[in-house]
Scaffold this motif. Structure first.
Motif, mmCIF file in Angstrom:
data_model
loop_
_atom_site.group_PDB
_atom_site.id
_atom_site.type_symbol
_atom_site.label_atom_id
_atom_site.label_comp_id
_atom_site.label_asym_id
_atom_site.label_seq_id
_atom_site.Cartn_x
_atom_site.Cartn_y
_atom_site.Cartn_z
ATOM 1 N N THR A 1 0.856 -1.200 0.000
ATOM 2 C CA THR A 1 0.000 0.000 0.000
ATOM 3 C C THR A 1 0.879 1.233 0.000
ATOM 4 O OG1 THR A 1 -1.700 -1.171 1.276
ATOM 5 C CG2 THR A 1 -1.850 1.229 1.174
ATOM 6 N N LYS A 2 0.719 2.077 -1.006
ATOM 7 C CA LYS A 2 1.424 3.359 -1.069
ATOM 8 C C LYS A 2 0.451 4.439 -1.528
ATOM 9 C CE LYS A 2 6.277 2.103 -1.881
ATOM 10 N NZ LYS A 2 7.457 2.293 -2.745
ATOM 11 N N PRO A 3 0.511 5.593 -0.902
ATOM 12 C CA PRO A 3 1.338 5.933 0.261
ATOM 13 C C PRO A 3 0.692 5.458 1.557
ATOM 14 C CG PRO A 3 0.087 7.853 -0.428
ATOM 15 C CD PRO A 3 -0.240 6.771 -1.412
ATOM 16 N N ALA A 4 1.521 5.023 2.481
ATOM 17 C CA ALA A 4 1.066 4.618 3.804
ATOM 18 C C ALA A 4 1.955 5.298 4.840
ATOM 19 C CB ALA A 4 1.138 3.105 3.973
ATOM 20 N N ALA A 5 1.354 5.731 5.924
ATOM 21 C CA ALA A 5 2.078 6.456 6.965
ATOM 22 C C ALA A 5 2.013 5.695 8.277
ATOM 23 C CB ALA A 5 1.502 7.855 7.147
ATOM 24 N N ILE A 6 3.170 5.526 8.904
ATOM 25 C CA ILE A 6 3.234 5.025 10.281
ATOM 26 C C ILE A 6 3.418 6.230 11.186
ATOM 27 C CG2 ILE A 6 4.507 3.656 11.956
ATOM 28 C CD1 ILE A 6 5.393 1.823 9.731
ATOM 29 N N ILE A 7 2.472 6.432 12.100
ATOM 30 C CA ILE A 7 2.528 7.554 13.028
ATOM 31 C C ILE A 7 2.507 6.985 14.437
ATOM 32 C CG2 ILE A 7 1.405 9.661 13.817
ATOM 33 C CD1 ILE A 7 0.214 9.898 10.973
ATOM 34 N N SER A 8 3.617 7.163 15.129
ATOM 35 C CA SER A 8 3.758 6.578 16.458
ATOM 36 C C SER A 8 3.483 7.625 17.526
ATOM 37 C CB SER A 8 5.180 6.032 16.645
ATOM 38 O OG SER A 8 5.360 5.539 17.954
ATOM 39 N N GLY A 9 2.861 7.189 18.605
ATOM 40 C CA GLY A 9 2.836 8.007 19.801
ATOM 41 C C GLY A 9 4.141 7.829 20.555
ATOM 42 N N GLY B 1 1.667 11.748 1.844
ATOM 43 C CA GLY B 1 0.803 10.744 2.461
ATOM 44 C C GLY B 1 1.543 9.590 3.080
ATOM 45 N N ALA B 2 2.856 9.482 2.838
ATOM 46 C CA ALA B 2 3.665 8.418 3.431
ATOM 47 C C ALA B 2 4.577 9.007 4.492
ATOM 48 C CB ALA B 2 4.486 7.707 2.368
ATOM 49 N N GLY B 3 5.231 8.125 5.247
ATOM 50 C CA GLY B 3 6.200 8.601 6.226
ATOM 51 C C GLY B 3 6.231 7.721 7.446
ATOM 52 N N VAL B 4 7.188 8.001 8.323
ATOM 53 C CA VAL B 4 7.302 7.290 9.592
ATOM 54 C C VAL B 4 7.930 8.254 10.589
ATOM 55 C CG1 VAL B 4 9.511 6.273 8.857
ATOM 56 C CG2 VAL B 4 8.276 5.300 10.805
ATOM 57 N N SER B 5 7.240 8.492 11.694
ATOM 58 C CA SER B 5 7.749 9.428 12.699
ATOM 59 C C SER B 5 6.858 9.372 13.928
ATOM 60 C CB SER B 5 7.755 10.862 12.153
ATOM 61 O OG SER B 5 6.428 11.304 11.939
ATOM 62 N N PRO B 6 7.360 9.909 15.057
ATOM 63 C CA PRO B 6 6.514 10.052 16.247
ATOM 64 C C PRO B 6 5.769 11.385 16.179
ATOM 65 C CG PRO B 6 8.732 10.705 16.803
ATOM 66 C CD PRO B 6 8.758 10.311 15.347
ATOM 67 N N ASN B 7 4.921 11.548 15.178
ATOM 68 C CA ASN B 7 4.233 12.819 14.958
ATOM 69 C C ASN B 7 3.153 12.987 16.025
ATOM 70 O OD1 ASN B 7 1.841 14.156 12.734
ATOM 71 N ND2 ASN B 7 3.604 15.262 13.520
ATOM 72 N N MET B 8 3.500 13.714 17.091
ATOM 73 C CA MET B 8 2.610 13.774 18.254
ATOM 74 C C MET B 8 2.711 15.129 18.922
ATOM 75 S SD MET B 8 4.800 11.191 20.639
ATOM 76 C CE MET B 8 6.566 11.307 20.762
#
Length: 847
Positions: free
Chosen positions: A371-379, A409-416
């Motif tokens: 799946t693209k774009p997919a975003a992982i957003i961590s707390g 729309g994609a990415g990986v980060s602790p966006n919080m």
């Protein structure tokens, strides 16, 4: 505020005066909830009896992650109502900045009957400590400010002369404007400080070393418009509906309406999951890295890699892409496949650890990889674990494996926190206040997880191979709830009772104040000059003074300057820039992004008359809006729309052209093999980490709990009732949100426990008692408890009645020195004594 009370008492008690009395908490009276009144163009409104009041923007300054617009209706110097943003029509593209229950209850805190009113000393205190064992239980004696300041100057001098400046411990951070104590102590010869990641867990050093970004990653990812372009958003241990109130959950809802699928990975079926999740994957706390490695195995074995991305944008995935000098065995692919350790990290292997079925791990890996774009957003929660640096490293590596980074729309980060759902640089920002940097002559700084042990045993780790002796004899806290909010509160109480002098500057009798010898009452932001606050990247808030200082409360700056005078220290060394000038500097330096995104321009037009009224020196200037408009509205919000020039996705330039837009790492690429990270953690001296992400069981994580007789895993959650510990004393919020322990229904049945029972939760470090709520919405083997409840020790039974998670969390220093709040083993048992609801507990009213 004491004068206001006296005025009310001396007046005839008509309806208006009754309202005024209840607004400030006199006799414990209460008013109805928040008003929905509309702000007029003049900022004037009328109360029910026809008297005019003024709506003024009030500070909502707590560390909640929202920072919304808060308005107070002030009538004759008394706040009678509050409301939130109605400065413009609300829409998904241009949303109002609406406050939550916490923000709307501020007047019950600022004007509460339990405010500390006067300086006080402990009855059995004497220079050198007196009866130190009575800290936390002793009576209080009201004293004058002169006596309080004399005590401070005398004790500072005595301790410095007897033990040296290293004996003075100031374990608090804070903004520049709240750094008066460190400035004074630096001018006095120095002090011992505290360090360590608290809120962000293991993310800060890992993210900066792996990506080259000079921050913790919280502002990276996608802004709210780009999130709508995702096809899949994975909320990994993130619960913004509870942890980052304000707009984040609303922004996610707009993405969901745009067709984005949401998967939530969390031990709890959270409020965010209830609103957003298409799928909930429950998991054991502190085992997320195992789940990631199981996914990585599936992706490798099924040829789902984005090899082009790995080859051009990363180093260390396989043996052919390691930096020069690295051991060929230290590559991520061979580790996952078990090439050298004979342990393939299969979904079945991962399932045994994390509790997620192997078939679900495979399905999840397949969906994410394709799946693209997919975003992982961590707390922050998944990374608030002991020796947890592998988790963010592994999470980022998972995204790199399939190339889900650097495209809208994609990415990986602790966006919080206040960046949640709206990543990117600030679009409007305050100027600097003009204060010079603090230079502490002493280089002693103790990690949060080691500070209480250092006080009790006289040693701490400066860095690997360097253990220093330390003799702390004074603890000075301000703008904090240090004893309550740092892990190891039980040990902390012992430490507070050991030293010769403890002083707390506070608004209330928090734990820091309760266990002190001297308490100095401070003003709130509502009682001070005012200032600027930022929330999400699109807003800047200008709050002002709402009421006069209550009783004898003084500002932190006034207190410290007066102590400095007693010590013979020039006040300009404590505050080299006046508060008025600091305010002007921030206003004059405020900038807003240009509509085409090409740079910044001045936000405010300031006239000579504006500067004169501010009581500052400066030159008139021209900006986008007038200062008077900003002051009246209390907020500037950058207009946005889909397709504007202000949208943001991290690393777009790098991913599009890695050769010409290198990231700031030694290799110029994302570092799956990251020697600088391993070296950094090794140098800190608590534990070690390999250059690649691996699964290393957390200290007091799931595996330890299976062996040590504490079979449940505790997770400490942010809670509606308060912002960390702030607002926990507000009775409105106590009534609305009970401090309850949550327990899975299956576990409860096995223990013979039902909803409403009182349970005792015990770790290796302490015990708390709380009413229990039995539910199917928490993973078996897991217990949750809201962090921040004010310690209320039953000394006879050795338990905390309030449910403070700091009592249960261990003071454990690992990795980069972050705090592992969510790696904690506990046992749960039914408690055989009653416990009244804490909304009915007596308030901590002193004098």
């Amino acid at each position: 505020m004491g004068n206001i009370l006296e005025g009310i008492i001396n007046k005839q008690i008509n309806r208006r005066n009754f309202l005024k009395a209840s607004a400030i908490g006199a006799a414990g009276l209460a008013l109805p909830g928040c008003s929905s009144s509309t702000l007029t163009n003049t900022g004037v409104d009328a109360t029910a009896d026809g008297n005019e009041g003024q709506w003024i923007t009030a500070a909502c300054w707590h560390n909640c992650g929202g920072r919304c617009l808060n308005k107070a209706l002030v009538v004759d110097g008394v706040v009678v109502r509050q409301k939130t943003d109605d400065t413009h029509e609300d829409s998904p593209d241009f949303p109002q900045q609406r406050g939550c229950a916490r923000g709307r209850s501020h007047r019950k805190m600022v004007m509460g009957a339990d405010r500390l009113k006067y300086p006080m000393k402990r009855k059995n205190w004497a220079p050198g400590g007196g009866n130190k064992e009575l800290r936390g239980q002793d009576e209080w004696v009201r004293i004058s400010w002169d006596e309080a300041l004399d005590i401070m100057a005398s004790e500072l001098t005595r301790i410095k002369d007897a033990y040296g400046n290293r004996a003075i411990f100031a374990p608090v951070g804070g903004s520049d404007s709240l750094q008066a104590v460190p400035r004074l102590l630096s001018a006095f010869g120095g002090y011992t400080a505290r360090w360590g990641s608290v809120s962000w867990g293991s993310w800060p050093t890992v993210y900066s070393k792996v990506t080259g970004q000079p921050h913790n990653g919280a502002s990276d990812g996608n802004d709210r418009f780009r999130l709508r372009e995702s096809k899949l958003i994975i909320l990994w241990g993130a619960n913004p509906a509870q942890s980052s109130q304000g707009l984040p959950a609303y922004n996610y809802l707009q993405a969901k309406k745009a067709g984005v699928k949401f998967i939530v990975i969390d031990p709890i079926y959270s409020e965010s999951a209830r609103v957003l999740a298409d799928e909930w994957i429950p998991i054991r706390p502190a085992t997320d890295t195992a789940l990631i490695l199981g996914m990585a195995y599936y992706i490798i074995k099924n040829n789902l890699l984005d090899q082009n991305f790995l080859d051009n944008c990363t180093i260390g995935f396989d043996a052919d892409h390691l930096p020069e000098g690295a051991d060929p065995k230290d590559n991520f692919k061979d580790y996952v496949l078990g090439t050298y350790d004979n342990t393939p990290k299969t979904p079945e292997w991962a399932s045994e650890i994390c509790g997620v079925p192997a078939v679900k791990i495979a399905e999840f890996a397949q969906e994410y990889a394709t799946t693209k774009p997919a975003a992982i957003i961590s707390g922050g929660a998944p990374a608030r674990i002991n020796n947890g640096e592998h988790l963010p490293h592994a999470m980022m590596t998972l995204a790199y494996m399939v190339g889900n980074v650097g495209i809208p729309g994609a990415g990986v980060s602790p966006n919080m926190h206040n960046s949640a759902t709206n990543a990117g640089p600030a679009l409007v920002k305050a100027g600097g206040n003009g204060l010079p940097k603090i230079v502490n002559p002493i280089d002693d700084s103790i990690n949060s997880g080691e500070m209480y042990d250092a006080i009790l045993n006289g040693k701490y780790i400066k860095q690997k191979g360097e253990i220093r002796d330390i003799n702390i004899q004074m603890i000075w806290t301000w703008f904090s709830h240090n004893l309550n909010q740092r892990a190891g509160s039980s040990q902390g109480i012992d430490a507070y009772r050991k030293v010769e002098f403890v002083v707390a500057q506070n608004m209330f009798l928090t734990a820091d104040a309760q266990y002190a010898d001297l308490v100095l009452p401070v003003t709130s932001e509502w009682e001070r000059l005012g200032g600027l606050l930022t929330g999400n990247r699109e807003i800047l808030i200008h709050y002002r003074q709402i009421v006069e200082p209550q009783y004898e409360a003084k500002s932190d700056l006034w207190i410290v300057k007066e102590i400095g005078k007693k010590l013979g220290i020039d006040p300009t060394k404590v505050c080299p820039v006046s508060e008025e000038q600091q305010m002007y500097n921030q206003l004059a330096g405020a900038e807003v992004i240009k509509e085409d995104g090409s740079g910044y321009e001045k936000l405010l037009t300031l006239t000579a008359e504006d500067i004169k009224v501010l009581g500052a020196e400066g030159e008139p200037q021209t900006g986008r809006i007038t200062y008077q408009e900003f002051k009246e509205k209390g907020i500037y919000q950058v207009p946005r729309h889909k397709g504007d020039k202000l949208e943001f996705t991290s690393f777009e330039d790098f991913v599009a052209d890695p050769a010409n837009h290198k990231v700031n790492t030694p290799s110029g690429k994302f570092e799956i093999y990251c020697k600088s990270l391993a070296d950094n953690i090794e140098k800190v001296g608590f534990t070690s980490k390999s250059p690649i992400p691996k699964y290393e069981p957390s200290v007091e994580g799931y595996e330890d709990g299976q062996k040590n007789g504490y079979p449940f895993q505790l997770i400490t959650i942010h809670y509606f009732r308060r912002s960390h510990s702030t607002l926990d004393n507000v009775t409105w919020l106590r009534e609305a949100f009970n401090q309850e322990c949550r327990l899975n229904a299956q576990d409860a049945a096995e223990l013979g426990i039902k909803t409403g029972d009182i349970v005792k939760v015990t770790s290796q470090h302490g015990s708390v008692i709380r009413p229990v709520y039995v539910t199917e919405t928490i993973t078996p083997g897991v217990v949750s408890l809201g962090e921040g409840a004010w310690i209320d020790m039953d000394e006879g039974n050795g338990v905390d009645k309030a449910g403070c998670t700091g009592i249960l969390n261990g003071p454990i220093a690992t990795g980069q020195g972050h705090t592992g709040y969510n790696s904690c083993n506990v046992k749960v048992e039914k408690y055989d004594k009653p416990l009244a609801l804490d909304v009915n507990w007596p308030q901590r009213i002193i004098l």
